[in-house]
Design a protein around this motif. Structure first.
Motif, short mmCIF file in Angstrom:
data_model
loop_
_atom_site.label_atom_id
_atom_site.label_comp_id
_atom_site.label_asym_id
_atom_site.label_seq_id
_atom_site.Cartn_x
_atom_site.Cartn_y
_atom_site.Cartn_z
N UNK A 1 -3.81 5.10 13.27
CA UNK A 1 -3.35 5.31 11.90
C UNK A 1 -3.21 3.97 11.18
N UNK A 2 -3.47 4.00 9.89
CA UNK A 2 -3.49 2.77 9.09
C UNK A 2 -3.18 3.11 7.64
N UNK A 3 -2.38 2.27 6.99
CA UNK A 3 -1.93 2.56 5.62
C UNK A 3 -2.55 1.65 4.58
N UNK A 4 -3.43 0.71 4.98
CA UNK A 4 -3.89 -0.32 4.05
C UNK A 4 -5.42 -0.34 3.93
N UNK A 5 -5.92 -0.63 2.74
CA UNK A 5 -7.39 -0.69 2.56
C UNK A 5 -8.04 -1.84 3.32
N UNK B 1 9.70 3.81 -8.63
CA UNK B 1 8.77 2.95 -9.37
C UNK B 1 8.74 1.55 -8.78
N UNK B 2 9.90 1.02 -8.42
CA UNK B 2 9.95 -0.31 -7.82
C UNK B 2 9.22 -0.35 -6.47
N UNK B 3 9.36 0.72 -5.69
CA UNK B 3 8.68 0.78 -4.40
C UNK B 3 7.16 0.87 -4.58
N UNK B 4 6.72 1.68 -5.52
CA UNK B 4 5.28 1.81 -5.77
C UNK B 4 4.71 0.50 -6.30
N UNK B 5 5.48 -0.19 -7.11
CA UNK B 5 5.05 -1.50 -7.62
C UNK B 5 4.81 -2.48 -6.47
N UNK B 6 5.69 -2.45 -5.47
CA UNK B 6 5.52 -3.32 -4.31
C UNK B 6 4.30 -2.90 -3.48
N UNK B 7 4.08 -1.61 -3.36
CA UNK B 7 2.93 -1.12 -2.61
C UNK B 7 1.63 -1.62 -3.24
N UNK B 8 1.52 -1.50 -4.54
CA UNK B 8 0.29 -1.92 -5.22
C UNK B 8 0.11 -3.43 -5.24
N UNK B 9 1.17 -4.17 -5.02
CA UNK B 9 1.09 -5.64 -4.97
C UNK B 9 0.95 -6.18 -3.55
N UNK B 10 0.87 -5.29 -2.56
CA UNK B 10 0.81 -5.72 -1.16
C UNK B 10 -0.46 -6.56 -0.90
N UNK B 11 -0.36 -7.60 -0.08
CA UNK B 11 -1.52 -8.47 0.18
C UNK B 11 -2.68 -7.77 0.89
N UNK B 12 -2.48 -6.58 1.43
CA UNK B 12 -3.59 -5.84 2.04
C UNK B 12 -4.02 -4.67 1.16
N UNK B 13 -3.54 -4.67 -0.11
CA UNK B 13 -3.85 -3.58 -1.01
C UNK B 13 -5.05 -3.84 -1.90
N UNK B 14 -5.33 -2.87 -2.79
CA UNK B 14 -6.49 -2.98 -3.68
C UNK B 14 -6.40 -4.19 -4.61
N UNK B 15 -5.23 -4.39 -5.19
CA UNK B 15 -5.09 -5.44 -6.21
C UNK B 15 -5.32 -6.83 -5.65
N UNK B 16 -4.95 -7.04 -4.41
CA UNK B 16 -5.07 -8.37 -3.81
C UNK B 16 -6.50 -8.74 -3.48
N UNK B 17 -7.43 -7.79 -3.60
CA UNK B 17 -8.82 -8.07 -3.21
C UNK B 17 -9.81 -7.75 -4.32
N UNK B 18 -9.32 -7.84 -5.56
CA UNK B 18 -10.22 -7.75 -6.70
C UNK B 18 -10.69 -6.36 -7.08
N UNK C 1 2.67 3.84 1.71
CA UNK C 1 1.55 2.95 1.38
C UNK C 1 0.23 3.71 1.47
N UNK C 2 0.08 4.53 2.51
CA UNK C 2 -1.14 5.30 2.67
C UNK C 2 -1.30 6.30 1.52
N UNK C 3 -0.21 6.97 1.14
CA UNK C 3 -0.29 7.94 0.04
C UNK C 3 -0.81 7.26 -1.23
N UNK C 4 -0.14 6.17 -1.61
CA UNK C 4 -0.49 5.50 -2.88
C UNK C 4 -1.87 4.87 -2.78
#
Length: 260
Positions: free
Chosen positions: A242-246, A115-132, A201-204
């Protein structure tokens, strides 16, 4: 006559004295020769002994690193443990989605650590949450969707209930949430150039991308370009990298042609 005798006596004394002196000189010379040469005033240097090298200390053996587990159980109990942890919402805008994390029982993975790892993945600056594209919050109950890590057999069963054939290899997104194949979580993908930790990161990001409304898959936008996170990269990159980030490092969304 008296004078003659005196002269003879003096002459005899001189002769006798000279002979004595000569004999004394000869004896002195003999003593010097037998004694050898006079000792030199400079002392003979003593040989300097090189110090014996100290024996090198025996190195303390280091413990061998714990080998990474490379085998994945094919099946499990089919029941799950929920991570009893929560966190603050992350994201700059969009709908708040609460999620909980579950790990199949009997699997050697901590639900709390996952859970802690997934929380970090979703908070990554190249992730969905960081871009609205949404806000996400880890909870232990009253969740909007669940992220489950399951053995291949269990993952297949959960995905097949939604009509998705994952063949013991793939992840999926269902009406309840995301199903992560334990094999992919632990080993990554043979088509992905990074380590398993990055592949997670790619999975999530891929499955949560479906969760936020991106239903279609994408394909490679061109040789040498980054593969979109919504591309099924495990099935082949078709010339992409290959790329793991949106999003890329400049904040641009990585997209590609929609797969019909």
């Amino acid at each position: 006559m008296a004078r003659l005798l005196l002269f003879v006596a003096v002459l005899a004394g001189v002769t006798l004295g000279g002979g004595v002196a000569l004999a004394y000189w000869k004896k002195a010379q003999e003593r010097d020769v037998s004694a050898g040469p006079a000792p030199s005033s400079t002392p003979t240097p003593k040989p300097v002994l090189s110090p014996k090298p100290s024996p090198s200390p025996t190195p303390t053996p280091k413990p061998s690193p714990k080998p990474k587990r490379t085998t994945v159980p094919q099946s499990g109990r089919g029941t799950f443990t929920t991570a009893r942890s929560s966190g603050d919402a992350v994201g700059t805008g969009g709908t708040l989605r609460r999620y909980r994390v579950q790990v199949e029982d009997g699997v050697d993975i901590s639900a709390r650590e996952a859970a802690a790892e997934i929380q970090e993945i979703l908070a990554h600056p190249r992730g969905w949450a960081a871009h609205g594209r949404g806000r996400f919050q880890l909870v232990s109950e009253n969740a909007d969707f669940v992220i489950r890590i399951a053995t291949p057999d269990t993952a297949d069963r959960l995905c097949l209930a939604q009509g998705l054939n994952t063949r013991g290899e793939l992840n999926c997104e269902t009406t309840q949430g995301v199903v992560v194949n334990l094999k992919r979580w632990m080993l990554g993908s043979p088509t992905f150039s990074g380590p398993p930790e990055e592949y997670r990161h790619l999975i999530i990001n891929h499955e949560v991308g479906h969760e936020i409304g991106i239903r279609m898959h994408m394909s490679c936008p061109g040789p040498g370009k980054l593969a979109p996170v919504m591309m099924q990269q495990i099935k082949g990159l078709n010339g992409c990298r290959s790329n793991a980030y949106p999003y890329d490092e400049d904040g641009s969304y990585i997209t590609g042609p929609v797969v019909p």
